[in-house]
Design a protein around this motif. Structure first.
Motif, PDB file in Angstrom:
ATOM      1  N   ASP A 205       0.802  -1.219   0.000  1.00 31.01           N
ATOM      2  CA  ASP A 205       0.000   0.000   0.000  1.00 31.01           C
ATOM      3  C   ASP A 205       0.839   1.274   0.000  1.00 31.01           C
ATOM      4  N   THR A 206       2.072   1.177   0.476  1.00 33.53           N
ATOM      5  CA  THR A 206       2.928   2.367   0.565  1.00 33.53           C
ATOM      6  C   THR A 206       4.347   1.981   0.186  1.00 33.53           C
ATOM      7  N   VAL A 207       5.000   2.830  -0.587  1.00 35.41           N
ATOM      8  CA  VAL A 207       6.387   2.605  -0.971  1.00 35.41           C
ATOM      9  C   VAL A 207       7.176   3.893  -0.754  1.00 35.41           C
ATOM     10  N   ILE A 208       8.493   3.753  -0.646  1.00 39.02           N
ATOM     11  CA  ILE A 208       9.397   4.897  -0.550  1.00 39.02           C
ATOM     12  C   ILE A 208      10.272   4.901  -1.804  1.00 39.02           C
ATOM     13  N   VAL A 209      10.197   5.966  -2.558  1.00 37.01           N
ATOM     14  CA  VAL A 209      11.025   6.129  -3.750  1.00 37.01           C
ATOM     15  C   VAL A 209      12.278   6.892  -3.349  1.00 37.01           C
ATOM     16  N   LYS A 210      13.429   6.257  -3.504  1.00 37.34           N
ATOM     17  CA  LYS A 210      14.697   6.854  -3.119  1.00 37.34           C
ATOM     18  C   LYS A 210      15.545   7.078  -4.358  1.00 37.34           C
ATOM     19  N   VAL A 211      15.998   8.301  -4.535  1.00 38.56           N
ATOM     20  CA  VAL A 211      16.902   8.657  -5.630  1.00 38.56           C
ATOM     21  C   VAL A 211      18.187   9.184  -5.010  1.00 38.56           C
ATOM     22  N   SER A 212      19.318   8.685  -5.462  1.00 38.97           N
ATOM     23  CA  SER A 212      20.600   9.075  -4.872  1.00 38.97           C
ATOM     24  C   SER A 212      21.625   9.311  -5.961  1.00 38.97           C
ATOM     25  N   SER A 213      22.684  10.019  -5.573  1.00 39.96           N
ATOM     26  CA  SER A 213      23.779  10.323  -6.490  1.00 39.96           C
ATOM     27  C   SER A 213      25.055  10.461  -5.684  1.00 39.96           C
ATOM     28  N   ASP A 214      26.173  10.245  -6.326  1.00 40.45           N
ATOM     29  CA  ASP A 214      27.463  10.376  -5.647  1.00 40.45           C
ATOM     30  C   ASP A 214      27.962  11.811  -5.618  1.00 40.45           C
ATOM     31  N   THR A 215      27.363  12.679  -6.388  1.00 38.59           N
ATOM     32  CA  THR A 215      27.822  14.069  -6.457  1.00 38.59           C
ATOM     33  C   THR A 215      26.713  15.013  -5.990  1.00 38.59           C
ATOM     34  N   ASN A 216      27.132  16.113  -5.385  1.00 45.50           N
ATOM     35  CA  ASN A 216      26.158  17.103  -4.930  1.00 45.50           C
ATOM     36  C   ASN A 216      25.492  17.828  -6.095  1.00 45.50           C
ATOM     37  N   THR A 248      20.319  16.974  -3.879  1.00 50.37           N
ATOM     38  CA  THR A 248      21.716  16.953  -4.284  1.00 50.37           C
ATOM     39  C   THR A 248      22.199  15.503  -4.322  1.00 50.37           C
ATOM     40  N   LYS A 249      22.400  14.917  -3.140  1.00 51.19           N
ATOM     41  CA  LYS A 249      22.827  13.519  -3.072  1.00 51.19           C
ATOM     42  C   LYS A 249      21.694  12.554  -2.743  1.00 51.19           C
ATOM     43  N   LYS A 250      20.698  13.053  -1.993  1.00 53.13           N
ATOM     44  CA  LYS A 250      19.619  12.171  -1.540  1.00 53.13           C
ATOM     45  C   LYS A 250      18.271  12.808  -1.788  1.00 53.13           C
ATOM     46  N   GLY A 251      17.326  11.971  -2.121  1.00 50.23           N
ATOM     47  CA  GLY A 251      15.941  12.387  -2.223  1.00 50.23           C
ATOM     48  C   GLY A 251      15.060  11.191  -1.943  1.00 50.23           C
ATOM     49  N   ALA A 252      13.969  11.413  -1.234  1.00 52.68           N
ATOM     50  CA  ALA A 252      13.060  10.316  -0.897  1.00 52.68           C
ATOM     51  C   ALA A 252      11.652  10.874  -0.756  1.00 52.68           C
ATOM     52  N   VAL A 305      15.602   3.554  -6.539  1.00 48.16           N
ATOM     53  CA  VAL A 305      15.131   2.277  -6.003  1.00 48.16           C
ATOM     54  C   VAL A 305      13.818   2.541  -5.281  1.00 48.16           C
ATOM     55  N   VAL A 306      12.875   1.665  -5.483  1.00 46.95           N
ATOM     56  CA  VAL A 306      11.561   1.764  -4.848  1.00 46.95           C
ATOM     57  C   VAL A 306      11.423   0.608  -3.874  1.00 46.95           C
ATOM     58  N   SER A 307      11.205   0.939  -2.599  1.00 44.29           N
ATOM     59  CA  SER A 307      11.132  -0.076  -1.551  1.00 44.29           C
ATOM     60  C   SER A 307       9.778   0.002  -0.856  1.00 44.29           C
ATOM     61  N   PRO A 308       9.243  -1.126  -0.428  1.00 44.81           N
ATOM     62  CA  PRO A 308       7.983  -1.089   0.330  1.00 44.81           C
ATOM     63  C   PRO A 308       8.178  -0.383   1.664  1.00 44.81           C
ATOM     64  N   PHE A 502      13.163  12.482   5.428  1.00 38.86           N
ATOM     65  CA  PHE A 502      12.316  11.820   4.453  1.00 38.86           C
ATOM     66  C   PHE A 502      12.562  10.315   4.374  1.00 38.86           C
ATOM     67  N   LEU A 503      13.703   9.852   4.853  1.00 35.49           N
ATOM     68  CA  LEU A 503      13.959   8.416   4.853  1.00 35.49           C
ATOM     69  C   LEU A 503      13.252   7.718   6.005  1.00 35.49           C
ATOM     70  N   CYS A 504      12.707   8.490   6.947  1.00 33.62           N
ATOM     71  CA  CYS A 504      11.958   7.898   8.059  1.00 33.62           C
ATOM     72  C   CYS A 504      10.799   8.827   8.397  1.00 33.62           C
ATOM     73  N   ALA A 505       9.974   9.100   7.405  1.00 30.34           N
ATOM     74  CA  ALA A 505       8.784   9.935   7.601  1.00 30.34           C
ATOM     75  C   ALA A 505       7.575   9.098   7.219  1.00 30.34           C
ATOM     76  N   HIS A 506       6.825   8.649   8.228  1.00 35.19           N
ATOM     77  CA  HIS A 506       5.712   7.739   7.992  1.00 35.19           C
ATOM     78  C   HIS A 506       4.400   8.516   8.041  1.00 35.19           C
ATOM     79  N   PRO A 507       3.692   8.606   6.932  1.00 33.76           N
ATOM     80  CA  PRO A 507       2.450   9.397   6.909  1.00 33.76           C
ATOM     81  C   PRO A 507       1.298   8.649   7.570  1.00 33.76           C
ATOM     82  N   LEU A 508       0.353   9.413   8.053  1.00 39.27           N
ATOM     83  CA  LEU A 508      -0.899   8.873   8.579  1.00 39.27           C
ATOM     84  C   LEU A 508      -1.980   9.915   8.338  1.00 39.27           C
TER      85      LEU A 508
END
Length: 846
Positions: A205-216, A248-252, A305-308, A502-508
């Motif tokens: 029902d819920t997934v976390i979409v994480k986009v990352s890069s090695d450069t800022n 820059t390097k992380k997005g979720a 990467v998309v994770s449950p 955003f890597l540990c933000a659980h909506p309700l």
């Protein structure tokens, strides 16, 4: 033939065309001329050469386009309902300086995509960046058939009379559909955005979409959009729909299945033309807004990467864990209260005096488990003389050795309705003797507890009622504002408004980070528990006064609970406002999280001072006015303090002056005046005490405390002036905490130096609180996000959950800090319990 066809085409759609031949001859001739000119121009327009070619995938077509020719490339491919394949169009224009761009139009079954080359993207200050190499992914509308062949066409045209060379290539996108928990790498640039499709699997029902890069840099934007055409995948339109955030390097981004009717969505990644949105420098400031700027190489390699996300069971476990921790404190408190009541019952049987006899009549002092040193002896001698002098003034005198217990009992039964706060000094000797009593070298609590208990109780109850009123008027607009913030985030999809982890933000529901709000429950529950503990002590003390208990009347630190009620209320409000802040944390509402922290620190210092100085402690109005000034400077510092040297100079001067004024007030016990003659008196004191006779300070202990306090505060002021920290609110809170810790350490040292001791319960609370504060500060300084930077830079500090897959480091800070504050309050409540059986003329003031 041409004229005849033109006549028919021009008149078949007109009403009354049949009447054309009935008009006068000259009108018919004029109409024929106009029609002839129009048809001639149409014939000329149709001389443009249009060529249609059957094209294939993965083949590069090199061609030239001018205003006289137009090329149409026809493609076809098979679309399956159970499989989605991406189609990407790549264009490269090598010619420079053409007077008109090339227009590419992609016509599909349910969508049309058009773009020009060179593509002009605008940045800050309307700067223009040209791009000659483009790559666009075609929107793929879903099909209901199991398999169908779809056609699409790529039209190439220009208005330039000069020939322009171009390359066209259409290819299939590998791994267009993202797989769960499978990383996929790709390259994007401002003119070559990328997007991919994700389908929710069954049971997720819920997934976390994480986009990352090695450069800022370069700065980029990730967006979550519904499956629809067109897809907004350029820097100037990516924010039109869906959810988006800079990175820059992380997005979720956490995505919920219920928000997408097709149970699928696009993950769009766009590289911005400039880095200013991510905190990077601007490469070039144009002389004119319409000046073209070299775009340079701004390609970026990214991983997606998309994770449950967590399921409902984890939510339930997190809430039960949070409730279980703090309910255990209620059970532990109940157990300690039962043991304490049993112990006190046995103690009253052993040491209780007859109810109708005072200690003076029995010739005994209340039982004390230890003897005091020289400080208490000096206090006892001096205070006895003062009490003897004041005992003859009036029948209502509050002297400790002459007032009978019957009169005390009667005074407790009197109505408080006629008692006003202005009637502080109700004894005739107060005004005449306080200048003498308060300037003695050694003071006892009995010297500074001479005012009527009813007056003082009502005075300190004002602290509670004022803070309750402040809480209502402060909290209601705060709640309204953060609800508006959350609504704006949900409606606009702009994830840069709030600084979550955003890597540990659980909506309700409508809340984006429910776990950060839930973890503040400890402040509310433990604040309520502390109020219940104080209420229990208040009731026990009032019952002791009613039954004329000797220890309650004439022994121990005077019991005034108004400040304790205010502290418990402030702790509950800290939890509520911290939860409001974490609905949408950002720099504009950070003062919600800190305002009541300042109040808690101020109230704790006032309570420490009140223990030994009940008669001369600050009134609620003065105290809250000072705290309001602190909050006012906190807001000014957040808004104007960053890099503003004028503000820091003004604040440092005010800080030092306030420290000096408070030091003078504490040293002279309030027996000085701030008027036009204060400078003359200061010079006179310096001349007589420091130059003429060079005598040491009369009050050594107070002088040591105040000197240390001035050193600490002057050092903090110098640090702020030199470093000018960006987080002014935390800097101001550090000043308050340092002063509180300094005064608390001084209090403990002087208590032990006076021959007093700390009982077991208070000692356990001190050690437990110190350990918990240490762990709490460790998690506080992890810094999972910071509104001092841009949202993209803040996300670089984001980390995964570390407790039950539901709570992050900052949530643990909430747990531990609420427990530590509760323990600190218990320390203040119990640290002087050893004096409950000691006469007040034997308790040293420091």
């Amino acid at each position: 033939m041409v004229l005849r066809s033109c006549w028919k085409s021009r008149h078949k759609s007109r009403s009354g065309a049949a009447d054309c031949l009935l008009r006068p001859g000259w009108t018919v001739l004029l109409w024929l001329c106009v029609t002839l000119v129009a048809c001639a121009s149409g014939v000329v327009g149709e001389t443009k050469n249009v060529v249609q070619k059957d094209a294939e995938f993965d083949v590069t077509y090199n061609d030239t386009v001018t205003s006289e020719n137009q090329t149409i490339y026809a493609f076809n491919h098979t679309v399956s309902r159970n499989k989605t394949e991406g189609v990407r169009v790549s264009v490269d224009v090598s010619s420079q300086g053409s007077e008109s761009p090339i227009l590419f139009v992609v016509r599909q079954k349910q969508a049309v995509l058009s773009f020009q080359v060179p593509l002009i993207l605008r940045g800050l200050y309307q700067r223009k960046y040209p791009y000659n190499h483009l790559g666009r992914t075609l929107c793929q509308p879903p099909t209901r058939a199991a398999s169908e062949t779809q056609y699409f066409f790529v039209d190439v045209s220009t208005l330039s009379s000069q020939g322009t060379n171009y390359q066209l290539r259409v290819s299939r996108v590998e791994s267009f559909t993202l797989q769960t928990d499978k990383k996929f790498s790709f390259t994007a640039s401002p003119s070559q955005p990328q997007y991919f499709k994700y389908d929710f699997p069954d049971g997720v029902d819920t997934v976390i979409v994480k986009v990352s890069s090695d450069t800022n840099f370069p700065c980029s934007v990730m967006s979550i959009q519904d499956i629809q055409c067109p897809v907004y995948d350029l820097d100037n339109n990516v924010a039109f729909i869906g959810m988006y955030q800079t990175m820059t390097k992380k997005g979720a981004i956490t995505v919920q299945r219920k928000d997408f009717p097709s149970y699928s969505f696009y993950v769009v990644v766009v590289v911005k033309t400039e880095d200013e949105a991510c905190g990077g420098p601007l490469p070039y400031y144009p002389l004119r807004p319409d000046e073209l700027t070299d775009a340079g190489n701004r390609s970026k390699v990214l991983d997606v990467v998309v994770s449950p996300a967590i399921n409902s069971e984890v939510y339930v476990m997190g809430m039960l864990f949070c409730l279980g921790i703090f309910l255990s404190f209620y059970l532990l408190t109940l157990l300690v209260a039962c043991l304490e009541n049993k112990r006190m019952g046995k103690r009253r049987e052993l040491f209780q005096n007859p109810a109708d006899m005072s200690p003076a009549e029995t010739g005994k002092t209340p039982a004390s488990p230890y003897e005091y040193g020289s400080f208490a002896d000096n206090c006892s001698t001096l205070s006895s003389e003062a009490i003897t002098d004041s005992a003859t003034s009036t029948d209502n005198n509050y002297g400790y050795m002459e007032r009978t217990l019957d009169s005390v009992g009667r005074s407790r039964q009197e109505s408080l309705s006629s008692v006003e706060e202005d009637d502080y000094d109700t004894l005739d000797d107060i005004d005449s003797d306080k200048n003498i009593v308060r300037t003695k070298k050694f003071l006892c609590v009995s010297d500074l507890a001479r005012k009527d208990k009813r007056i003082l109780s009502k005075k300190y109850q004002i602290y509670f009622w004022n803070i309750a009123t402040i809480a209502v008027f402060y909290a209601l607009p705060v709640i309204q504002l953060v609800i508006t913030y959350q609504t704006v985030v949900n409606v606009t999809g702009n994830q840069d408004i709030c600084y979550y982890n955003f890597l540990c933000a659980h909506p309700l529901g409508a809340l984006s980070a429910f776990n950060n709000i839930l973890s503040n429950l400890g402040y509310v529950m433990l604040g309520l528990l502390f109020l219940l503990i104080v209420l229990k002590r208040d009731i026990v003390h009032n019952r002791a006064l009613v039954r004329n208990d000797v220890n309650a009347l004439e022994c121990g630190i005077p019991k005034h609970f108004g400040l304790f009620y205010a502290m418990g209320t402030a702790l509950m409000m800290e939890g509520l406002l911290s939860a409001c802040y974490h609905v949408c944390p950002n720099y504009t509402n950070f003062q919600f999280d800190t305002s009541f922290m300042y109040m808690i620190a101020g109230l704790c210092m006032l309570k420490l001072y009140q223990k030994r100085h009940p008669d001369i402690n600050a009134s609620a109005y003065t105290a809250y006015a000072c705290l309001a000034a602190v909050i006012f400077f906190s807001v000014l510092g957040v808004v104007f303090g960053k890099g503003n040297m004028v503000f820091w100079i003004v604040f440092s001067v005010i800080h030092i002056l306030a420290t000096l004024l408070l030091s003078t007030q504490l040293y002279y016990m309030g027996r000085w005046r701030l008027d036009s003659g204060v400078l003359r008196r200061i010079v006179y004191v310096i001349y007589t005490d420091c130059i003429r006779q060079c005598s040491g300070p009369m009050y050594i202990d107070r002088m040591v405390l105040l000197v240390m306090g001035n050193i600490v505060n002057w050092s903090l002021a110098a640090y702020g002036l030199i470093k000018t920290p960006n987080d002014f609110a935390s800097y101001l809170l550090a000043i308050a905490i340092c002063n509180l810790l300094l005064y608390f350490a001084f209090y403990i040292i002087m208590k032990l130096r006076s021959g007093e001791r700390i009982q077991c319960l208070a000692l356990v609370c001190i050690l437990f609180t110190a350990v918990v504060w240490g762990f709490a500060l460790y998690f506080f300084f992890q810094g999972l996000s910071t509104w001092q930077k841009t949202p993209a830079e803040s996300r670089e500090h984001n980390r995964d959950c570390i407790l039950l897959s539901f709570f992050d480091d900052h949530d643990i800070w909430h747990f531990l800090s609420s427990i530590a504050m509760f323990g600190s309050f218990l320390v203040l409540l119990t640290m002087d319990d050893d004096l409950d059986t000691v006469q007040r003329d034997k308790i040293f003031v420091f």
